[in-house]
Design a protein around this motif. Structure first.
Motif, PDB file in Angstrom:
ATOM      1  N   LEU A 140      -2.138 -18.386 -26.447  1.00  0.00           N
ATOM      2  CA  LEU A 140      -0.757 -18.133 -26.843  1.00  0.00           C
ATOM      3  C   LEU A 140      -0.104 -17.147 -25.877  1.00  0.00           C
ATOM      4  CD1 LEU A 140      -1.091 -17.751 -30.728  1.00  0.00           C
ATOM      5  CD2 LEU A 140      -0.279 -19.742 -29.453  1.00  0.00           C
ATOM      6  N   ILE A 141      -0.866 -16.107 -25.540  1.00  0.00           N
ATOM      7  CA  ILE A 141      -0.401 -15.090 -24.592  1.00  0.00           C
ATOM      8  C   ILE A 141      -1.496 -14.864 -23.557  1.00  0.00           C
ATOM      9  CG2 ILE A 141       0.327 -12.687 -24.292  1.00  0.00           C
ATOM     10  CD1 ILE A 141       1.265 -12.718 -27.205  1.00  0.00           C
ATOM     11  N   VAL A 142      -1.117 -14.888 -22.295  1.00  0.00           N
ATOM     12  CA  VAL A 142      -2.073 -14.640 -21.212  1.00  0.00           C
ATOM     13  C   VAL A 142      -1.597 -13.420 -20.429  1.00  0.00           C
ATOM     14  CG1 VAL A 142      -3.073 -15.545 -19.094  1.00  0.00           C
ATOM     15  CG2 VAL A 142      -2.788 -17.045 -21.050  1.00  0.00           C
ATOM     16  N   ILE A 143      -2.530 -12.510 -20.157  1.00  0.00           N
ATOM     17  CA  ILE A 143      -2.177 -11.224 -19.548  1.00  0.00           C
ATOM     18  C   ILE A 143      -3.015 -10.982 -18.294  1.00  0.00           C
ATOM     19  CG2 ILE A 143      -2.090  -8.722 -19.911  1.00  0.00           C
ATOM     20  CD1 ILE A 143      -2.128  -9.519 -23.014  1.00  0.00           C
ATOM     21  N   GLU A 144      -2.338 -10.645 -17.219  1.00  0.00           N
ATOM     22  CA  GLU A 144      -3.011 -10.201 -16.004  1.00  0.00           C
ATOM     23  C   GLU A 144      -2.721  -8.715 -15.819  1.00  0.00           C
ATOM     24  OE1 GLU A 144      -4.846 -12.413 -13.132  1.00  0.00           O
ATOM     25  OE2 GLU A 144      -5.378 -12.493 -15.249  1.00  0.00           O
ATOM     26  N   THR A 145      -3.770  -7.918 -15.592  1.00  0.00           N
ATOM     27  CA  THR A 145      -3.604  -6.483 -15.372  1.00  0.00           C
ATOM     28  C   THR A 145      -3.964  -6.169 -13.921  1.00  0.00           C
ATOM     29  OG1 THR A 145      -5.878  -5.925 -15.995  1.00  0.00           O
ATOM     30  CG2 THR A 145      -4.258  -6.038 -17.770  1.00  0.00           C
ATOM     31  N   LYS A 146      -3.088  -5.463 -13.240  1.00  0.00           N
ATOM     32  CA  LYS A 146      -3.327  -5.114 -11.844  1.00  0.00           C
ATOM     33  C   LYS A 146      -3.017  -3.635 -11.631  1.00  0.00           C
ATOM     34  CE  LYS A 146      -4.221  -9.390 -10.959  1.00  0.00           C
ATOM     35  NZ  LYS A 146      -5.641  -9.772 -10.918  1.00  0.00           N
ATOM     36  N   VAL A 147      -4.014  -2.896 -11.169  1.00  0.00           N
ATOM     37  CA  VAL A 147      -3.761  -1.494 -10.839  1.00  0.00           C
ATOM     38  C   VAL A 147      -2.749  -1.429  -9.701  1.00  0.00           C
ATOM     39  CG1 VAL A 147      -4.764   0.653  -9.976  1.00  0.00           C
ATOM     40  CG2 VAL A 147      -6.031  -0.734 -11.621  1.00  0.00           C
ATOM     41  N   ASP A 148      -2.962  -2.242  -8.678  1.00  0.00           N
ATOM     42  CA  ASP A 148      -2.048  -2.305  -7.534  1.00  0.00           C
ATOM     43  C   ASP A 148      -1.558  -3.735  -7.365  1.00  0.00           C
ATOM     44  OD1 ASP A 148      -2.434   0.469  -6.513  1.00  0.00           O
ATOM     45  OD2 ASP A 148      -4.491  -0.237  -6.221  1.00  0.00           O
ATOM     46  N   VAL A 149      -0.256  -3.903  -7.290  1.00  0.00           N
ATOM     47  CA  VAL A 149       0.319  -5.230  -7.045  1.00  0.00           C
ATOM     48  C   VAL A 149       0.876  -5.270  -5.627  1.00  0.00           C
ATOM     49  CG1 VAL A 149       2.149  -6.852  -7.645  1.00  0.00           C
ATOM     50  CG2 VAL A 149       0.891  -5.693  -9.454  1.00  0.00           C
ATOM     51  N   PHE A 172       2.945 -17.616 -23.258  1.00  0.00           N
ATOM     52  CA  PHE A 172       3.697 -16.425 -22.856  1.00  0.00           C
ATOM     53  C   PHE A 172       2.873 -15.674 -21.813  1.00  0.00           C
ATOM     54  CE2 PHE A 172       5.734 -12.279 -23.375  1.00  0.00           C
ATOM     55  CZ  PHE A 172       7.066 -12.640 -23.532  1.00  0.00           C
ATOM     56  N   CYS A 173       3.379 -15.601 -20.590  1.00  0.00           N
ATOM     57  CA  CYS A 173       2.635 -15.003 -19.472  1.00  0.00           C
ATOM     58  C   CYS A 173       3.130 -13.594 -19.168  1.00  0.00           C
ATOM     59  CB  CYS A 173       2.767 -15.882 -18.230  1.00  0.00           C
ATOM     60  SG  CYS A 173       2.028 -17.522 -18.428  1.00  0.00           S
ATOM     61  N   THR A 174       2.186 -12.674 -19.052  1.00  0.00           N
ATOM     62  CA  THR A 174       2.518 -11.258 -18.894  1.00  0.00           C
ATOM     63  C   THR A 174       1.736 -10.638 -17.739  1.00  0.00           C
ATOM     64  OG1 THR A 174       2.999 -10.986 -21.254  1.00  0.00           O
ATOM     65  CG2 THR A 174       2.424  -9.009 -20.044  1.00  0.00           C
ATOM     66  N   LEU A 175       2.417  -9.799 -16.980  1.00  0.00           N
ATOM     67  CA  LEU A 175       1.780  -9.018 -15.918  1.00  0.00           C
ATOM     68  C   LEU A 175       1.976  -7.539 -16.226  1.00  0.00           C
ATOM     69  CD1 LEU A 175       0.499  -8.581 -13.079  1.00  0.00           C
ATOM     70  CD2 LEU A 175       2.813  -8.778 -12.131  1.00  0.00           C
ATOM     71  N   ASN A 195       6.841 -14.209 -17.924  1.00  0.00           N
ATOM     72  CA  ASN A 195       7.789 -13.890 -18.997  1.00  0.00           C
ATOM     73  C   ASN A 195       8.146 -12.411 -19.045  1.00  0.00           C
ATOM     74  OD1 ASN A 195       5.946 -16.322 -20.186  1.00  0.00           O
ATOM     75  ND2 ASN A 195       8.077 -16.539 -20.787  1.00  0.00           N
ATOM     76  N   ASN A 196       7.129 -11.556 -18.967  1.00  0.00           N
ATOM     77  CA  ASN A 196       7.375 -10.113 -19.014  1.00  0.00           C
ATOM     78  C   ASN A 196       6.501  -9.381 -18.009  1.00  0.00           C
ATOM     79  OD1 ASN A 196       9.411 -10.001 -20.891  1.00  0.00           O
ATOM     80  ND2 ASN A 196       8.097  -9.503 -22.622  1.00  0.00           N
ATOM     81  N   ILE A 197       7.077  -8.347 -17.395  1.00  0.00           N
ATOM     82  CA  ILE A 197       6.354  -7.500 -16.448  1.00  0.00           C
ATOM     83  C   ILE A 197       6.496  -6.054 -16.910  1.00  0.00           C
ATOM     84  CG2 ILE A 197       6.177  -6.720 -14.049  1.00  0.00           C
ATOM     85  CD1 ILE A 197       7.402  -9.392 -13.189  1.00  0.00           C
ATOM     86  N   TYR A 198       5.364  -5.355 -17.018  1.00  0.00           N
ATOM     87  CA  TYR A 198       5.369  -3.975 -17.505  1.00  0.00           C
ATOM     88  C   TYR A 198       4.678  -3.058 -16.504  1.00  0.00           C
ATOM     89  CZ  TYR A 198       6.030  -6.456 -21.950  1.00  0.00           C
ATOM     90  OH  TYR A 198       6.475  -7.293 -22.944  1.00  0.00           O
ATOM     91  N   GLN A 199       5.195  -1.841 -16.403  1.00  0.00           N
ATOM     92  CA  GLN A 199       4.527  -0.817 -15.595  1.00  0.00           C
ATOM     93  C   GLN A 199       3.941   0.232 -16.528  1.00  0.00           C
ATOM     94  OE1 GLN A 199       6.945   1.403 -12.797  1.00  0.00           O
ATOM     95  NE2 GLN A 199       5.146   2.123 -11.682  1.00  0.00           N
ATOM     96  N   PHE A 200       2.638   0.448 -16.404  1.00  0.00           N
ATOM     97  CA  PHE A 200       1.962   1.446 -17.231  1.00  0.00           C
ATOM     98  C   PHE A 200       1.744   2.716 -16.415  1.00  0.00           C
ATOM     99  CE2 PHE A 200      -0.451  -0.888 -20.872  1.00  0.00           C
ATOM    100  CZ  PHE A 200       0.722  -1.532 -21.231  1.00  0.00           C
ATOM    101  N   ASN A 201       2.525   3.721 -16.684  1.00  0.00           N
ATOM    102  CA  ASN A 201       2.257   5.056 -16.164  1.00  0.00           C
ATOM    103  C   ASN A 201       2.903   6.056 -17.117  1.00  0.00           C
ATOM    104  OD1 ASN A 201       4.988   5.693 -15.365  1.00  0.00           O
ATOM    105  ND2 ASN A 201       4.701   4.470 -13.520  1.00  0.00           N
ATOM    106  N   PRO A 202       2.526   7.321 -17.052  1.00  0.00           N
ATOM    107  CA  PRO A 202       3.017   8.299 -18.030  1.00  0.00           C
ATOM    108  C   PRO A 202       4.536   8.451 -18.064  1.00  0.00           C
ATOM    109  CG  PRO A 202       1.098   9.158 -16.884  1.00  0.00           C
ATOM    110  CD  PRO A 202       1.485   7.888 -16.176  1.00  0.00           C
ATOM    111  N   GLU A 203       5.220   8.097 -16.973  1.00  0.00           N
ATOM    112  CA  GLU A 203       6.670   8.243 -16.941  1.00  0.00           C
ATOM    113  C   GLU A 203       7.387   7.061 -17.603  1.00  0.00           C
ATOM    114  OE1 GLU A 203       4.823   8.810 -14.010  1.00  0.00           O
ATOM    115  OE2 GLU A 203       4.858  10.943 -14.527  1.00  0.00           O
ATOM    116  N   GLU A 204       6.896   5.854 -17.361  1.00  0.00           N
ATOM    117  CA  GLU A 204       7.588   4.656 -17.830  1.00  0.00           C
ATOM    118  C   GLU A 204       7.427   4.402 -19.332  1.00  0.00           C
ATOM    119  OE1 GLU A 204       9.667   2.742 -16.174  1.00  0.00           O
ATOM    120  OE2 GLU A 204       9.411   3.963 -14.371  1.00  0.00           O
ATOM    121  N   LYS A 205       6.260   4.695 -19.882  1.00  0.00           N
ATOM    122  CA  LYS A 205       5.988   4.482 -21.314  1.00  0.00           C
ATOM    123  C   LYS A 205       6.121   3.011 -21.721  1.00  0.00           C
ATOM    124  CE  LYS A 205       5.507   8.912 -22.329  1.00  0.00           C
ATOM    125  NZ  LYS A 205       4.238   9.489 -22.797  1.00  0.00           N
ATOM    126  N   ASP A 206       5.845   2.105 -20.806  1.00  0.00           N
ATOM    127  CA  ASP A 206       5.985   0.675 -21.092  1.00  0.00           C
ATOM    128  C   ASP A 206       4.934   0.151 -22.065  1.00  0.00           C
ATOM    129  OD1 ASP A 206       8.276   0.011 -19.802  1.00  0.00           O
ATOM    130  OD2 ASP A 206       7.364  -1.264 -18.283  1.00  0.00           O
TER     131      ASP A 206
END
Length: 220
Positions: A140-149, A172-175, A195-206
């Motif tokens: 239903l949802i597929v997620i790719e996690t990348k430390v560096d893109v 639903f594809c997510t990066l 579908n959605n792109i998120y940045q995970f770091n302490p400033e963004e709070k995504d």
């Protein structure tokens, strides 16, 4: 499920004379973010591996630069995996999360030595939310996690997502990434497939928005 995890690397460090002290420091920080799932604590863990102890870890584990990348990558997958499990109610929805499991992205008929043969092609995504029917995972949802893109990594993600959407357009594809090292234009181009792109770091709070989007999508 991945065979090598964050703990795999930490245990190897603890068994090494050179890396024992670093292993203890990383183990303490690992336990901290595993328990509280605070992004700032996970981010600090990643920075310890990359910025502070990179050379010592490589020396202790007798590895090349790719080893550091794998260490961080597997930890990031694990963090997002745990975040989803703890912050959503997948079980109540009859769903599960699959970690680095093969997902079917193509199905068709090929001709082999004059015979028609039905074939499938699978690829392993970092994380998949869905159901398992017999031995097949229905995503239903597929997620790719990348430390560096960077550009090559992004193009590979887009290619796999494109294949998947051809077979299953509703997926639903997510990066999720930490550092963006590609041109900003590519992020806009990627949204045609992702579908959605998120940045995970302490400033963004995504991470908060990510979890809410997952919940919203699954409960519509």
């Amino acid at each position: 499920m991945r065979k090598a995890t964050t703990e795999t690397y930490i245990k190897k460090l603890l068994k090494s004379e050179v890396g024992k002290k670093i292993g203890e420091i990383l183990q303490e920080q690992y336990k901290k973010w595993k328990q509280n799932l605070e992004l700032k604590d996970f981010y600090h863990f990643i920075q310890l591996i990359w910025k502070k102890y990179e050379k010592e870890i490589m020396k202790a584990l007798k590895g090349e630069i790719q080893l550091i990348g794998q260490f961080r990558a597997f930890a990031f997958e694990e963090y997002v995996h745990d975040l989803i499990l703890r912050k959503t109610n997948l079980k109540k929805l009859g769903l599960d999360i699959f970690w680095n499991e093969p997902i079917e992205v193509w199905r068709g008929i090929i001709i082999d030595q004059g015979k028609l043969i039905e074939e499938t092609y699978t690829t392993q995504f970092d994380l998949t939310i869905g159901k398992q029917q017999n031995k097949t995972i229905i995503p239903l949802i597929v997620i790719e996690t990348k430390v560096d893109v960077d550009a090559p990594r992004l193009k590979a993600v887009m290619a796999n997502f494109s294949l998947l959407k051809t077979l299953n357009p509703s997926v639903f594809c997510t990066l999720i990434y930490i550092n963006w090292n590609a041109k900003k234009t590519l992020k806009h181009i990627a949204k045609a497939v992702i579908n959605n792109i998120y940045q995970f770091n302490p400033e963004e709070k995504d991470e908060t928005k990510f979890i809410q989007d997952i919940i919203n999508y699954l409960t519509i």
